[in-house]
Design an enzyme around this catalytic site. Structure first.
Site, PDB file in Angstrom:
ATOM      1  CG  HIS A   1     143.013  -3.754-104.435  1.00  0.00           C
ATOM      2  ND1 HIS A   1     143.043  -2.401-104.198  1.00  0.00           N
ATOM      3  CD2 HIS A   1     141.767  -4.159-104.117  1.00  0.00           C
ATOM      4  CE1 HIS A   1     141.858  -2.007-103.761  1.00  0.00           C
ATOM      5  NE2 HIS A   1     141.055  -3.056-103.704  1.00  0.00           N
ATOM      6  CD  GLU A   2     140.195  -7.852-104.803  1.00  0.00           C
ATOM      7  OE1 GLU A   2     139.765  -7.969-103.645  1.00  0.00           O
ATOM      8  OE2 GLU A   2     139.665  -7.131-105.648  1.00  0.00           O
TER       9      GLU A   2
ATOM     10  CG  HIS B   1     140.572  -5.520 -99.884  1.00  0.00           C
ATOM     11  ND1 HIS B   1     140.344  -4.386 -99.145  1.00  0.00           N
ATOM     12  CD2 HIS B   1     140.262  -5.197-101.161  1.00  0.00           C
ATOM     13  CE1 HIS B   1     139.917  -3.421 -99.960  1.00  0.00           C
ATOM     14  NE2 HIS B   1     139.860  -3.888-101.181  1.00  0.00           N
TER      15      HIS B   1
ATOM     16  CG  HIS C   1     138.680   0.741-101.471  1.00  0.00           C
ATOM     17  ND1 HIS C   1     137.402   0.314-101.646  1.00  0.00           N
ATOM     18  CD2 HIS C   1     139.470  -0.253-101.928  1.00  0.00           C
ATOM     19  CE1 HIS C   1     137.404  -0.875-102.190  1.00  0.00           C
ATOM     20  NE2 HIS C   1     138.639  -1.250-102.361  1.00  0.00           N
TER      21      HIS C   1
END
Ligand SMILES: *[C@@H]1O[C@H](CO)[C@@H](O)[C@H](O)[C@H]1NC(C)=O
Ligand SMILES: *[C@@H]1O[C@H](CO)[C@@H](O)[C@H](O)[C@H]1NC(C)=O
Ligand SMILES: *[C@@H]1O[C@H](CO)[C@@H](O)[C@H](O)[C@H]1NC(C)=O
Ligand SMILES: *[C@@H]1O[C@H](CO)[C@@H](O)[C@H](O)[C@H]1NC(C)=O
Ligand SMILES: *[C@@H]1O[C@H](CO)[C@@H](O)[C@H](O)[C@H]1NC(C)=O
Ligand SMILES: *[C@@H]1O[C@H](CO)[C@@H](O)[C@H](O)[C@H]1NC(C)=O
Ligand SMILES: *[C@@H]1O[C@H](CO)[C@@H](O)[C@H](O)[C@H]1NC(C)=O
Ligand SMILES: [Zn+2]
Length: 638
Positions: free
Chosen positions: A267-268, A271, A350
């Site tokens: 997830h990071e 990003h 998100h």
């Protein structure tokens, strides 16, 4: 002429918050607003590949843009084609005094995340070693500003206090950095070297500084698990370096979950690689490239508010991925972004939880098996223009499939018109049917309710969740799934008062074809369970509902084979590679099994040899404002 903005240094900070059994949310955007954005000097040097720094005094200055163009012009006869991104991890010395156990956990999780991301994203690889640029605003006291002079935009005086480049808490080694020099006179070609050219990092397209330690940020807020920044972009705007700090205390708990950590890191990383509100406006359109054009054009603003005030990403792949998911041709179907904690008219980093529940880029991460690297997220990465994305590796999202363009809107989620949402507070099944659930809401659902896995023992696929009483015929185990049922055994003298009401129950299933399956309850034969129907079971009162379109339809929805184990040595718990052994029939799989490509194997080697794997934890890791959720939801916020 080089545009002053050709190279940018960005700092995005992300913190992952973890509270045991509680919402863990991604505060990426909050941290990011506090990050500084630095611009490097327009003439920031990059040395030609393979030129030893000793030969470059005074170094030959080239702008990054010029440099890149020249590289392209010099490219071999066949134009470079995208290849899996090589993410290299590098751990500063502060990270090195870890226990072996911590190190192994960390490396295993990061390596798996990096391998997965590398298998998804391809780039035109960086030619020669990757060299980061120095921040001219730091090393230089002033630039020559007279555009008619020979040294226009060159640094005129060194900042005497300049020591090194940092990104978040990491001091970037000089070896990773381009050199820099000073032009003491406006017109003279004389240069004084301030720092020599570093060697750079070979075979690297993205450099991930990984820090595993107890930082002040970690200590200040017990719910911080990790945080990250993205430090630098290349001339095309593609991020090339980032930092992830993992708070070491969070890696030592008994409830440590490898799979959840891997997903956090992914997830990071996503990003950091571009799925960030601060990068949306720098996404580029490379669709003309296939028609022979050499350049990509800026997309400009890609986020717009729809008629109902929902921010959406309107880029071609995202729109068509969402249309395909929801089975709608509505052109207004941009990728809905989370509107919670976001100022009106601003975008978040998100997806809207009501529309894309379960996505790896939703603000809240569910139980690991329910978190999907979904087609809409991959479409967004494709639309950055920086990556060629292997869409065949997308995991089925399931959530919202075929539900139409209004799916997930506040006006429809409580109408009982969709089996994905529920009303009231009863017991039922999580939409993937791997877990029993309870009808609940959370702040991201804004009043819409879904069956959320219970905190305890709701996994049908876990044998140990089976209890003593079997008046309801429940069976737990790898092949069990959740069914709505009010079965009660005949002759059962002590049926609990709740016995006759319909609720989520675990029964075994076996697939007979797409959407075709049989069920078995305790003591019964295998019985056909036609999707959408209700069946009776011999020896039982009541009935079982056979879900439509959820079971035996997706080959990639399976229980994790092994989670919450401490040190997975291999990729056995990789959902990409999990074999759907529940199926004793076969039809063409929806996607080819994930294989390690030669290229991603390279990455893997790179990651391992640099000690710790790369985690560009782009989760919203935040030191600062970490919200504590008193709720008892069972998932992870990123
Ligand atoms: C790591 O170093 C810190 C001080 O720098 C020390 O307090 C700590 O005990 C060390 N940890 C290990 C596992 O050696
Ligand atoms: C800029 O440089 C030119 C040539 O050296 C000089 O003639 C001119 O006066 C300078 N302009 C300023 C504003 O200093
Ligand atoms: C010089 O460098 C120091 C340390 O990096 C920095 O704090 C300071 O702001 C810099 N000064 C100038 C004028 O750039
Ligand atoms: C859902 O319910 C709301 C009010 O409760 C109503 O305004 C809306 O039209 C309904 N939508 C559908 C699709 O039934
Ligand atoms: C969850 O289950 C464990 C073991 O069965 C038990 O010790 C614990 O109290 C349960 N927690 C909750 C919140 O029910
Ligand atoms: C339930 O009762 C029937 C007759 O009423 C009997 O034949 C059957 O064996 C009983 N089953 C169980 C599980 O006790
Ligand atoms: C099971 O539920 C159905 C309705 O859903 C109801 O008609 C039936 O009586 C229930 N059976 C039992 C045994 O409670
Ligand atoms: Zn996030």
């Amino acid at each position: 002429m080089v545009s002053p903005s050709s190279r940018r240094l960005w700092v995005l900070v992300v913190v992952l918050v973890e509270l045991p059994g509680v919402l863990q949310k991604c505060i990426f955007d909050e941290v990011q607003t506090q990050a500084r954005v630095v611009r490097a000097a327009p003439t920031d040097p990059i040395s030609p590949p393979n030129v030893h720094p000793l030969n470059t005094n005074p170094p030959r200055r080239r702008s990054s843009v010029t440099h890149r163009r020249s590289l392209r012009n010099m490219a071999p006869p066949t134009p470079a084609s995208p290849q899996p991104i090589r993410i290299r991890t590098w751990s500063p010395a502060e990270s090195h005094n870890l226990s072996e156990a911590e190190k192994e956990r960390m490396e295993a999780a990061v390596e798996e995340a990096v391998r997965k991301v590398s298998s998804l994203l391809s780039v035109i690889r960086v030619a020669g070693p990757l060299l980061l640029s120095r921040d001219v605003n730091k090393y230089c006291k002033f630039l020559w500003r007279n555009s008619s002079t020979a040294n226009y935009n060159r640094c005129g005086r060194a900042n005497k206090s300049y020591r090194s480049e940092t990104c978040l808490d990491v001091t970037i080694p000089d070896d990773h950095l381009a050199g820099c020099d000073i032009s003491p006179e406006a017109e003279s070609p004389l240069r004084t070297e301030l720092r020599p050219e570093g060697a750079g990092l070979p075979d690297t397209d993205f450099l991930l500084y990984l820090l595993l330690q107890a930082t002040d940020r970690c200590r200040a807020e017990p719910s911080v698990l990790a945080y990250a920044v993205h430090c630098q972009t290349d001339a095309d705007g593609r991020p090339v370096a980032g930092v992830v700090v993992l708070c070491r205390d969070r890696l030592t708990g008994a409830t440590y979950s490898h799979q959840a950590t891997v997903q956090t890191v992914i997830h990071e990383l996503l990003h950091a690689l571009g799925f960030s509100k601060d990068l949306f406006h720098t996404w580029t359109d490379c669709s003309s490239k296939s028609q022979g054009s050499a350049v990509c054009s800026p997309r400009g603003k890609v986020t717009h508010s729809d008629g109902s005030g929902q921010m959406r990403i309107y880029t071609p792949s995202v729109i068509s991925a969402l249309q395909r998911l929801l089975g709608s041709a509505d052109p207004e179907l941009g990728g809905a972004l989370e509107n919670l904690d976001v100022l009106l008219g601003k975008a978040s980093s998100h997806w809207e939880a009501r529309v894309l529940q379960g996505s790896i880029m939703a603000a809240v991460l569910d139980d690991p098996p329910a978190v999907r690297i979904d087609p809409v997220t991959l479409a967004a990465l494709q639309d950055t223009g920086w990556y060629t994305v292997d869409m065949s590796r997308a995991q089925s999202l399931v959530w919202g499939e075929g539900e139409g363009s209004m799916f997930g809107s506040l006006s429809t989620c409580q109408n009982k018109s969709s089996s994905f949402f529920c009303t009231g507070s009863g017991s039922g099944c999580h939409y993937l049917h791997l877990h029993k659930g309870e009808c609940q809401t959370d702040r991201y659902l804004e009043g819409c309710r879904v069956y959320k896995p219970l905190k305890n023992g709701s996994e049908c696929w876990k044998e140990e969740n089976g209890g003593e009483e079997d008046w309801s015929g429940e069976m737990f185990g790898f092949h069990s799934r959740c069914f709505f049922s009010n079965l009660t055994r005949q002759n059962q003298s002590e049926v609990p008062s709740s016995g006759s009401s319909e609720e989520g129950r675990c029964y075994r299933h076996r697939c007979r074809g797409p959407d075709r399956y049989q069920v078995q309850v305790s003591g019964s034969e295998w019985v056909d369970c036609p999707a959408g129907d209700t069946i009776k079971i011999k020896g039982y009162l009541g009935s079982v509902h056979c879900p439509d379109g959820r079971l035996c339809r997706y080959d990639d929805i399976t229980p994790p084979s092994n989670d919450v184990t401490t040190f997975p040595a291999s990729a056995t718990s990789d959902p990409y590679e999990a074999v759907p052994s529940a199926q004793d029939w076969s039809w063409p799989p929806l996607r080819p099994p994930a294989e390690l490509t030669a290229a991603s194997a390279l990455c893997l080697t790179a990651a391992v040899c640099v000690l710790s794997a790369a985690v560009v934890c782009y989760r919203k890791c935040c030191s600062c404002r970490v919200r504590i959720h008193a709720a008892s939801e069972h998932h992870t916020d990123l």
